[in-house]
Scaffold this active site. Structure first.
Site, PDB file in Angstrom:
ATOM      1  NE  ARG A 164       1.587   8.481   8.474  1.00  0.00           N
ATOM      2  CZ  ARG A 164       2.607   7.637   8.615  1.00  0.00           C
ATOM      3  NH1 ARG A 164       3.834   8.095   8.668  1.00  0.00           N
ATOM      4  NH2 ARG A 164       2.409   6.341   8.671  1.00  0.00           N
ATOM      5  CG  ASP A 184      -3.720  11.072  19.947  1.00  0.00           C
ATOM      6  OD1 ASP A 184      -2.902  10.777  20.833  1.00  0.00           O
ATOM      7  OD2 ASP A 184      -3.503  10.888  18.736  1.00  0.00           O
ATOM      8  CB  ALA A 244      -7.968   2.628  12.387  1.00  0.00           C
ATOM      9  NE  ARG A 245      -3.341  -1.992  11.454  1.00  0.00           N
ATOM     10  CZ  ARG A 245      -3.118  -1.313  10.347  1.00  0.00           C
ATOM     11  NH1 ARG A 245      -4.161  -0.823   9.658  1.00  0.00           N
ATOM     12  NH2 ARG A 245      -1.892  -1.097   9.914  1.00  0.00           N
ATOM     13  CD  GLU A 273      -8.937  -7.493   6.872  1.00  0.00           C
ATOM     14  OE1 GLU A 273      -7.975  -7.442   6.074  1.00  0.00           O
ATOM     15  OE2 GLU A 273      -9.343  -6.501   7.498  1.00  0.00           O
ATOM     16  CG  HIS A 292      -7.947  -3.969   5.020  1.00  0.00           C
ATOM     17  ND1 HIS A 292      -7.412  -4.738   6.014  1.00  0.00           N
ATOM     18  CD2 HIS A 292      -7.272  -2.782   5.059  1.00  0.00           C
ATOM     19  CE1 HIS A 292      -6.452  -4.062   6.639  1.00  0.00           C
ATOM     20  NE2 HIS A 292      -6.352  -2.864   6.075  1.00  0.00           N
TER      21      HIS A 292
END
Length: 334
Positions: A164, A184, A244-245, A273, A292
């Site tokens: 998304r 992807d 993202a991550r 974090e 973040h």
């Protein structure tokens, strides 16, 4: 009338629900909130809140639906999460008990896409380098020194993950004239055509893109997908954006690549974090850091609350949920 347990702190409740939205929530059932100082990460506290509740609204820091929590909540039928990833909250026991799950991740897509765009533009124009140089006292001429700068228009942008947020970012950069290629494995040729992008292998994307933006979930197949070899494929003065991550990238390899000065990066996510004050990333002139907060806009939070309310209404009317997360879906969610 259903009992709706709101497992959110007062601060989170105010972020997601306006006074009008709160009234709408109250029209859907008996709303139960925890004490203002409640530790919702404590399973016993969550269990006491759920009691006879049929619905629980969750947020960050909430304890998972463990067997002990579920034992105290025999009527629970729906978990509605105000964020995106539900993995910290759902359990095999909750699915086995028939507790359905929905989430509001769609609310964040545009906000994250916009921040990824902002970070992309900053990197392309080396804004972070100029800012660091001036703030650390470099002379005017020295502060002007920077690697070549690029415009987004006509640049080839590589997107890892047509999620998304990835699709929101694609729409924004294409609107500003970028050419886009996507890695992807789940993206079909017809879908790529609809998005106006080209499909590419990961190595090809890394080696040929002016800027690479990460939008993939963390799965066994994506964990550490960018290591030293992959980062080495980025062209000299290449740019990397990660909203993202952090687990998508090998942290040690990324730090080494950044210390070399060969690439620049903008990072919103980190292995640990909060990012320690003494962390070397904080001192590098070729790194742009945000804590973040890519999804943290007023509008995204309000949309999250609206999605939760709409899902609760559908659930109570017996209609299909639009954002339901089935147990089988967890394998593809970060």
């Amino acid at each position: 009338m259903s009992t709706i347990a709101v497992a959110l702190s007062p601060a989170l409740r105010s972020l997601f629900f306006t006074a009008t939205a709160w009234d709408e929530l109250a029209s859907l059932g008996r709303v139960r909130v925890p004490p203002d100082d409640a530790d919702l990460g404590d399973p016993a506290t969550l269990a006491a809140l759920l009691d006879d509740a049929e619905i629980v609204i969750t947020g960050w820091g909430c304890a998972p639906l463990s067997a002990s929590v579920l034992a105290a909540a025999p009527r629970l039928r729906l978990l509605a999460h105000t964020g995106a990833s539900v993995k910290p909250f759902v359990t095999p026991e909750s699915y086995a008990r028939g507790v359905r799950v929905t989430q509001a991740g769609a609310a964040m897509a545009h906000a994250v896409g916009e921040q990824a765009l902002a970070l992309t533009l900053a990197l392309l124009h080396r804004v972070h380098r100029f800012d660091h140089a001036l703030r650390t006292g470099l002379g005017w001429a020295a502060a002007k020194a920077a690697p070549p700068r690029q415009e987004l228009r006509d640049s080839l942008v590589g997107v890892v993950g047509a999620s998304r947020t990835g699709r929101a970012y694609i729409g924004l950069v294409r609107a500003l004239g970028a050419r886009v290629q996507v890695y992807d494995p789940y993206l079909t040729a017809p879908q790529a055509g609809e998005l106006g992008v080209a499909r590419a292998g990961l190595d090809e994307l890394l080696a040929t893109s002016t800027v690479v933006s990460l939008h993939a979930p963390v799965l066994p197949s994506t964990l550490g997908m960018l290591g030293a070899r992959e980062l080495g494929l980025l062209p000299d003065w290449g740019l990397l954006v990660n909203t993202a991550r952090s687990a998508l990238v090998d942290g040690a390899a990324l730090l080494a690549a950044l210390r070399s000065g060969r690439i620049d990066a903008a990072l919103d996510v980190f292995d640990g974090e909060p990012l320690p004050v003494e962390h070397p990333l904080r001192r590098l002139p070729n790194v742009l850091l945000t804590p973040h907060e890519a999804a943290g806009t007023v509008q995204a939070r309000r949309r999250g609350g609206e999605i939760v309310l709409a899902e609760l209404a559908r659930f109570q009317r017996g209609e299909p949920l639009r954002h339901e997360v089935l147990e089988a879906d967890l394998d593809r969610l970060g």
